[in-house]
Design a protein around this motif. Sequence first.
Motif, PDB file in Angstrom:
ATOM      1  N   ALA A 103       5.175 122.565  33.701  1.00 52.42           N
ATOM      2  CA  ALA A 103       5.657 121.283  34.243  1.00 52.42           C
ATOM      3  C   ALA A 103       7.161 121.148  34.008  1.00 52.42           C
ATOM      4  O   ALA A 103       7.912 120.780  34.913  1.00 52.42           O
ATOM      5  CB  ALA A 103       4.905 120.120  33.599  1.00 52.42           C
ATOM      6  N   VAL A 104       7.591 121.484  32.790  1.00 55.35           N
ATOM      7  CA  VAL A 104       9.012 121.397  32.454  1.00 55.35           C
ATOM      8  C   VAL A 104       9.807 122.349  33.350  1.00 55.35           C
ATOM      9  O   VAL A 104      10.833 121.993  33.915  1.00 55.35           O
ATOM     10  CB  VAL A 104       9.236 121.734  30.957  1.00 55.35           C
ATOM     11  N   ARG A 105       9.290 123.557  33.497  1.00 59.89           N
ATOM     12  CA  ARG A 105       9.946 124.565  34.328  1.00 59.89           C
ATOM     13  C   ARG A 105      10.081 124.100  35.770  1.00 59.89           C
ATOM     14  O   ARG A 105      11.053 124.407  36.464  1.00 59.89           O
ATOM     15  CB  ARG A 105       9.114 125.853  34.256  1.00 59.89           C
ATOM     16  N   MET A 106       9.065 123.311  36.241  1.00 63.34           N
ATOM     17  CA  MET A 106       9.097 122.814  37.618  1.00 63.34           C
ATOM     18  C   MET A 106       9.926 121.533  37.747  1.00 63.34           C
ATOM     19  O   MET A 106      10.045 120.969  38.837  1.00 63.34           O
ATOM     20  CB  MET A 106       7.668 122.540  38.112  1.00 63.34           C
ATOM     21  N   GLY A 107      10.462 121.070  36.630  1.00 62.65           N
ATOM     22  CA  GLY A 107      11.309 119.872  36.663  1.00 62.65           C
ATOM     23  C   GLY A 107      10.526 118.572  36.748  1.00 62.65           C
ATOM     24  O   GLY A 107      11.074 117.529  37.101  1.00 62.65           O
ATOM     25  N   LYS A 108       9.226 118.596  36.444  1.00 57.12           N
ATOM     26  CA  LYS A 108       8.428 117.369  36.476  1.00 57.12           C
ATOM     27  C   LYS A 108       8.581 116.634  35.148  1.00 57.12           C
ATOM     28  O   LYS A 108       8.580 117.253  34.083  1.00 57.12           O
ATOM     29  CB  LYS A 108       6.942 117.695  36.709  1.00 57.12           C
ATOM     30  N   LYS A 109       8.689 115.306  35.242  1.00 54.91           N
ATOM     31  CA  LYS A 109       8.897 114.520  34.031  1.00 54.91           C
ATOM     32  C   LYS A 109       7.657 113.722  33.637  1.00 54.91           C
ATOM     33  O   LYS A 109       7.592 113.119  32.575  1.00 54.91           O
ATOM     34  CB  LYS A 109      10.047 113.526  34.247  1.00 54.91           C
ATOM     35  N   LYS A 110       6.694 113.665  34.557  1.00 53.26           N
ATOM     36  CA  LYS A 110       5.496 112.858  34.290  1.00 53.26           C
ATOM     37  C   LYS A 110       4.269 113.755  34.334  1.00 53.26           C
ATOM     38  O   LYS A 110       4.135 114.556  35.268  1.00 53.26           O
ATOM     39  CB  LYS A 110       5.319 111.804  35.383  1.00 53.26           C
ATOM     40  N   ILE A 112      -0.092 113.600  34.176  1.00 51.40           N
ATOM     41  CA  ILE A 112      -1.318 112.812  34.113  1.00 51.40           C
ATOM     42  C   ILE A 112      -2.440 113.759  33.708  1.00 51.40           C
ATOM     43  O   ILE A 112      -2.345 114.971  33.941  1.00 51.40           O
ATOM     44  CB  ILE A 112      -1.653 112.109  35.449  1.00 51.40           C
ATOM     45  N   ALA A 113      -3.461 113.221  33.072  1.00 50.19           N
ATOM     46  CA  ALA A 113      -4.587 114.040  32.631  1.00 50.19           C
ATOM     47  C   ALA A 113      -5.849 113.202  32.629  1.00 50.19           C
ATOM     48  O   ALA A 113      -5.784 111.968  32.568  1.00 50.19           O
ATOM     49  CB  ALA A 113      -4.313 114.586  31.233  1.00 50.19           C
ATOM     50  N   GLU A 114      -6.984 113.886  32.708  1.00 51.38           N
ATOM     51  CA  GLU A 114      -8.273 113.217  32.572  1.00 51.38           C
ATOM     52  C   GLU A 114      -8.834 113.589  31.208  1.00 51.38           C
ATOM     53  O   GLU A 114      -8.465 114.604  30.639  1.00 51.38           O
ATOM     54  CB  GLU A 114      -9.234 113.681  33.678  1.00 51.38           C
ATOM     55  N   THR A 115      -9.706 112.753  30.675  1.00 50.67           N
ATOM     56  CA  THR A 115     -10.363 113.181  29.444  1.00 50.67           C
ATOM     57  C   THR A 115     -11.740 112.547  29.349  1.00 50.67           C
ATOM     58  O   THR A 115     -11.982 111.466  29.886  1.00 50.67           O
ATOM     59  CB  THR A 115      -9.502 112.865  28.205  1.00 50.67           C
ATOM     60  N   VAL A 127       1.410 117.423  23.799  1.00 57.88           N
ATOM     61  CA  VAL A 127       2.462 118.234  24.422  1.00 57.88           C
ATOM     62  C   VAL A 127       3.462 117.356  25.171  1.00 57.88           C
ATOM     63  O   VAL A 127       4.652 117.699  25.249  1.00 57.88           O
ATOM     64  CB  VAL A 127       1.888 119.334  25.344  1.00 57.88           C
ATOM     65  N   ALA A 128       2.999 116.216  25.702  1.00 59.84           N
ATOM     66  CA  ALA A 128       3.929 115.306  26.373  1.00 59.84           C
ATOM     67  C   ALA A 128       4.966 114.820  25.372  1.00 59.84           C
ATOM     68  O   ALA A 128       6.165 114.781  25.664  1.00 59.84           O
ATOM     69  CB  ALA A 128       3.176 114.128  26.986  1.00 59.84           C
ATOM     70  N   ALA A 129       4.498 114.470  24.173  1.00 58.39           N
ATOM     71  CA  ALA A 129       5.428 114.018  23.131  1.00 58.39           C
ATOM     72  C   ALA A 129       6.394 115.145  22.784  1.00 58.39           C
ATOM     73  O   ALA A 129       7.606 114.954  22.739  1.00 58.39           O
ATOM     74  CB  ALA A 129       4.647 113.579  21.894  1.00 58.39           C
ATOM     75  N   LYS A 130       5.854 116.338  22.584  1.00 56.24           N
ATOM     76  CA  LYS A 130       6.685 117.453  22.145  1.00 56.24           C
ATOM     77  C   LYS A 130       7.748 117.842  23.176  1.00 56.24           C
ATOM     78  O   LYS A 130       8.867 118.174  22.824  1.00 56.24           O
ATOM     79  CB  LYS A 130       5.820 118.670  21.828  1.00 56.24           C
ATOM     80  N   TYR A 131       7.369 117.797  24.462  1.00 52.84           N
ATOM     81  CA  TYR A 131       8.322 118.244  25.486  1.00 52.84           C
ATOM     82  C   TYR A 131       9.014 117.089  26.206  1.00 52.84           C
ATOM     83  O   TYR A 131       9.657 117.289  27.238  1.00 52.84           O
ATOM     84  CB  TYR A 131       7.626 119.184  26.484  1.00 52.84           C
ATOM     85  N   GLY A 132       8.832 115.871  25.695  1.00 57.86           N
ATOM     86  CA  GLY A 132       9.555 114.715  26.253  1.00 57.86           C
ATOM     87  C   GLY A 132       9.123 114.311  27.641  1.00 57.86           C
ATOM     88  O   GLY A 132       9.949 113.969  28.481  1.00 57.86           O
ATOM     89  N   LEU A 133       7.823 114.338  27.893  1.00 60.27           N
ATOM     90  CA  LEU A 133       7.304 113.934  29.202  1.00 60.27           C
ATOM     91  C   LEU A 133       6.538 112.615  29.040  1.00 60.27           C
ATOM     92  O   LEU A 133       6.000 112.341  27.969  1.00 60.27           O
ATOM     93  CB  LEU A 133       6.335 115.005  29.730  1.00 60.27           C
ATOM     94  N   SER A 134       6.487 111.826  30.119  1.00 60.00           N
ATOM     95  CA  SER A 134       5.616 110.649  30.046  1.00 60.00           C
ATOM     96  C   SER A 134       4.194 111.090  30.338  1.00 60.00           C
ATOM     97  O   SER A 134       3.979 112.089  31.021  1.00 60.00           O
ATOM     98  CB  SER A 134       6.076 109.582  31.040  1.00 60.00           C
ATOM     99  N   CYS A 135       3.229 110.369  29.800  1.00 57.74           N
ATOM    100  CA  CYS A 135       1.851 110.836  29.926  1.00 57.74           C
ATOM    101  C   CYS A 135       0.881 109.680  30.139  1.00 57.74           C
ATOM    102  O   CYS A 135       0.860 108.712  29.383  1.00 57.74           O
ATOM    103  CB  CYS A 135       1.465 111.593  28.650  1.00 57.74           C
ATOM    104  N   PHE A 190       2.960 115.935  37.493  1.00 54.71           N
ATOM    105  CA  PHE A 190       2.205 117.161  37.248  1.00 54.71           C
ATOM    106  C   PHE A 190       0.821 116.758  36.740  1.00 54.71           C
ATOM    107  O   PHE A 190       0.712 115.992  35.785  1.00 54.71           O
ATOM    108  CB  PHE A 190       2.926 118.005  36.192  1.00 54.71           C
ATOM    109  N   TYR A 191      -0.210 117.269  37.395  1.00 55.08           N
ATOM    110  CA  TYR A 191      -1.575 116.980  36.937  1.00 55.08           C
ATOM    111  C   TYR A 191      -2.015 118.085  35.977  1.00 55.08           C
ATOM    112  O   TYR A 191      -2.158 119.238  36.379  1.00 55.08           O
ATOM    113  CB  TYR A 191      -2.516 116.865  38.140  1.00 55.08           C
TER     114      TYR A 191
END
Lengths: 400, 268
Positions: A103-110, A112-115, A127-135, A190-191
């Motif tokens: 996701a980071v490589r593709m330049g996506k900042k957000k 989403i995930a299911e659980t 991983v969102a926290a670690k790589y600075g993405l919103s989740c 990024f899903y």
Amino acid sequence: MTTATVPDHRGRYGVFGGKYVPETIMFALEELEAAFNEAINDKEFNELFQKELAIYSGRPTPLTKAERLSETNGGASIYLKREDLNHTGAHKINNAIGQALLAVRMGKKKIIAETGAGQHGVAAATVAAKYGLSCKVYMGKEDIRRQALNVFRMKLLGAEVIEVTSGSQTLKDATNEAIREWVASVEDTFYLIGSAVGPYPYPKMVKQFQQVIGHETQSQFTQEHGGKLPDAVVACVGGGSNAIGMFAPFIEKDVPLFGVEAAGLGVDTDQHAATLSKGSKGVIHGSLTKLLQTNEGQITEPYSISAGLDYPGIGPEHAYLHETERVKYEAVTDKEALEALKQLCVTEGILCALESAHAVAYSLTLARSMNKDQAVVVCLSGRGDKDVHTLMDKEGGEYR
Amino acid sequence: MNKRWEVFQNSSDYRFVPYIMAGDPSEEATIELSLALEECGAAALELGVPYSDPLADGPVIQRAGMRGLAQKVNLEKTIELVSTLRKRGLEIPVIIFTYYNLLLQLGENRFLQLAEENGVDGILVPDLPYEESGYLQEMCSQNNLALISLVSPTTREEKLVKISSEAEGFLYCISSLGVTGIRSEFRDGLDEFLRAAKANSHVPVLVGFGLSQREQIHQFENSSDGFIIGSAIVKKIEELEDELLTNREEAIKTFKAYLESLLPVYSR
């Protein structure tokens, strides 16, 4: 053997797999496939992934010989691949790191995930926290109620947990809702799918990021046994990500492989999650696979004591490995899984996840039917801390 | 192409195509709502099939699906409803809107046979993109049934050209990203997208997803040949649920009044 040519260029594992999604997200799947193929052929990306697995998740995880468990049961020796010792407590983090780096490589900042039970939600939030993405994590209302602790963990990690009230309010509906959200926000989001399911290239990508389990196992086992491979490999199967990762290097080799589904209250009742044993061909969450459904095609609600196996579909590659008979799929009931979990606790001092307990249970049956000089490897996909509440409800009486 | 499609395609009107869910709130209500829609100017009708996992639909149509499921309406029954509609005088093309899993379980061949027997004119499968539709497309062509294609603002240009030029019945242009539902705004660049679709299409180009007001319909008049309205109509049906079950005549009157307030004068 059978899998050298799968998936084909259309993302098919035999007849299974494919991309059954609305036209709006087709471009995103193409974009993802291109970025993924480029990344896995890039030495730098692979080195970064391996490095993160090592210094963040603590890999390689050990291969532990379960001496007392093996002795108690007789027959073959049982080895445990300790995915429970990963950061966040399960194999889910392997895939979450891989997809987040992509996701980071593709330049996506957000993301989403299911659980369902919350394990993948926690891994995604981590991983969102670690790589600075919103989740944003989509979770069924019913699961939010059952897994309050994981919901709180995700929030602590800075993720937004979105309650899903549609359908039966569980994992299947959370996945529908995540896909709906993805269709709406596809241009910048990024899903991050948590299992080896979904439209192509997700099943392939999840396998790629989980196959570290099997590769480590192979090298650890052969090193200890003078180059010899294990006599059987066992893993539990919900969507099937730990199993496909564990099986990956063995599929082309002469090693018997066993996937273990959840039989819930029994495969002859209507309370189970034994997709391959009892399901039929159909489309769920973008992929042609086997699923639990009515004759008319309405998807039915599965049941298992283990929330991680409580899924009405299965990854398309498993459907293919089942059909080609390369992997044998067995089903283990709630009761058998609970007994195995307790036995592992008292003989080895390891509290495993309820999901993994299904694999352990079948490995005991298998080991008893084998010789003393043989060895069974079980993927211990996660630890059982998250299940303590369920265990107290079910078994508490015994310990009071 | 059959006679009903010929009338649809040769019409010079700005075409109104509504979507309703079969069995919502009852089979008889669906029949009378369909006839009311035709009377109020519908040029074709999309008939949704209730499904447990409608991943292209927003909450309004999800709820309609639950009501349809509660009536035990399935794909086969929906197709058979069309035969009743024909007997009751419905003349416009009817398109069955179904998720792929329902079609798979009934069987594609069985579907085609039933479609022909019951006077169905087309099928739309929201989770079967162009890349996966080869077999169904071929079977539909052989059986004189239109497989309705969708294009989205995110569809790549060469694919847009291909889908538009091969489209049958009408071309469904998705006006906004996301699932079905009511929206207050549409994305920029939509006119350009619609014009590109129109330039390549041999069939009418219709715009849908999110339309709920007359002003929004006017917005697309120059760049398209018609419009599709689903959620807004389904929401009205939801409001009228009790009345449709107890005092249908009155409910249909209210429904028609709503349609008259919604639709541009010329499409009635």
